[in-house]
Design a protein around this motif. Structure first.
Motif, PDB file in Angstrom:
ATOM      1  N   GLU A 129       0.832  -1.202   0.000  1.00 51.78           N
ATOM      2  CA  GLU A 129       0.000   0.000   0.000  1.00 51.78           C
ATOM      3  C   GLU A 129       0.872   1.260   0.000  1.00 51.78           C
ATOM      4  OE1 GLU A 129      -2.981   2.293   2.989  1.00 51.78           O
ATOM      5  OE2 GLU A 129      -3.213   0.125   2.869  1.00 51.78           O
ATOM      6  N   ILE A 130       1.923   1.264   0.774  1.00 54.29           N
ATOM      7  CA  ILE A 130       2.826   2.417   0.813  1.00 54.29           C
ATOM      8  C   ILE A 130       3.503   2.594  -0.539  1.00 54.29           C
ATOM      9  CG2 ILE A 130       4.940   3.363   1.840  1.00 54.29           C
ATOM     10  CD1 ILE A 130       4.085   2.074   4.487  1.00 54.29           C
ATOM     11  N   GLY A 133       3.999   5.571  -5.572  1.00 51.20           N
ATOM     12  CA  GLY A 133       3.859   5.615  -7.028  1.00 51.20           C
ATOM     13  C   GLY A 133       2.874   6.680  -7.484  1.00 51.20           C
ATOM     14  N   ARG A 134       1.738   6.770  -6.792  1.00 48.03           N
ATOM     15  CA  ARG A 134       0.738   7.792  -7.143  1.00 48.03           C
ATOM     16  C   ARG A 134       1.294   9.194  -6.915  1.00 48.03           C
ATOM     17  NH1 ARG A 134      -2.913   4.051  -4.655  1.00 48.03           N
ATOM     18  NH2 ARG A 134      -2.801   5.228  -2.701  1.00 48.03           N
ATOM     19  N   LYS A 166       9.616   7.968   4.668  1.00 52.64           N
ATOM     20  CA  LYS A 166       9.967   7.732   6.075  1.00 52.64           C
ATOM     21  C   LYS A 166       9.125   6.609   6.665  1.00 52.64           C
ATOM     22  CE  LYS A 166      11.715  12.344   7.100  1.00 52.64           C
ATOM     23  NZ  LYS A 166      11.525  13.590   7.849  1.00 52.64           N
ATOM     24  N   LYS A 167       7.841   6.605   6.320  1.00 54.41           N
ATOM     25  CA  LYS A 167       6.944   5.560   6.793  1.00 54.41           C
ATOM     26  C   LYS A 167       7.378   4.195   6.255  1.00 54.41           C
ATOM     27  CE  LYS A 167       1.949   4.828   7.111  1.00 54.41           C
ATOM     28  NZ  LYS A 167       0.643   5.357   6.671  1.00 54.41           N
ATOM     29  N   LYS A 168       7.756   4.151   4.989  1.00 57.29           N
ATOM     30  CA  LYS A 168       8.213   2.901   4.383  1.00 57.29           C
ATOM     31  C   LYS A 168       9.494   2.412   5.062  1.00 57.29           C
ATOM     32  CE  LYS A 168       9.606   0.710   0.082  1.00 57.29           C
ATOM     33  NZ  LYS A 168       9.763   0.854  -1.353  1.00 57.29           N
ATOM     34  N   GLU A 169      10.397   3.342   5.328  1.00 59.27           N
ATOM     35  CA  GLU A 169      11.655   2.993   5.999  1.00 59.27           C
ATOM     36  C   GLU A 169      11.377   2.414   7.385  1.00 59.27           C
ATOM     37  OE1 GLU A 169      15.503   5.370   7.756  1.00 59.27           O
ATOM     38  OE2 GLU A 169      14.652   6.071   5.874  1.00 59.27           O
ATOM     39  N   LEU A 170      10.444   3.021   8.105  1.00 62.29           N
ATOM     40  CA  LEU A 170      10.086   2.526   9.430  1.00 62.29           C
ATOM     41  C   LEU A 170       9.541   1.105   9.342  1.00 62.29           C
ATOM     42  CD1 LEU A 170       9.544   2.902  12.480  1.00 62.29           C
ATOM     43  CD2 LEU A 170       7.318   3.832  11.835  1.00 62.29           C
TER      44      LEU A 170
END
Length: 81
Positions: free
Chosen positions: A3-4, A9-10, A53-57
């Motif tokens: 989802e992230i 991508g969007r 940042k959210k993806k990295e977390l």
């Protein structure tokens, strides 16, 4: 995590589109419209930064979980409570 990645991508598509439209307005001399769209571009870049940042977390969480480290931390905290 998928989802992230989709949100990233969007956001990238939105940024590309905004950059192209801004260029068209600048070439046509519609600077005020380009400035307004620049604010939207800035907001999209800010959102993209937050998503990265959210993806990295979540990548870190998944890695720690895979190695069993999070389970150990939860057990330790449960014993301390």
């Amino acid at each position: 995590m998928i989802e992230i990645d989709e949100q990233i991508g969007r956001e990238l598509t939105c940024i590309d589109d905004l950059a192209d439209v801004i260029k068209l307005h600048v070439k046509a001399g519609r600077i005020n419209i380009a400035k307004q769209l620049e604010r939207d571009l800035h907001n999209s870049l800010t959102q993209l930064e937050k998503l990265h940042k959210k993806k990295e977390l979540w990548t870190t969480v998944a890695d720690l979980n895979q190695r069993g480290i999070l389970v150990q931390v939860v057990k330790k905290l449960a014993h301390q409570a």
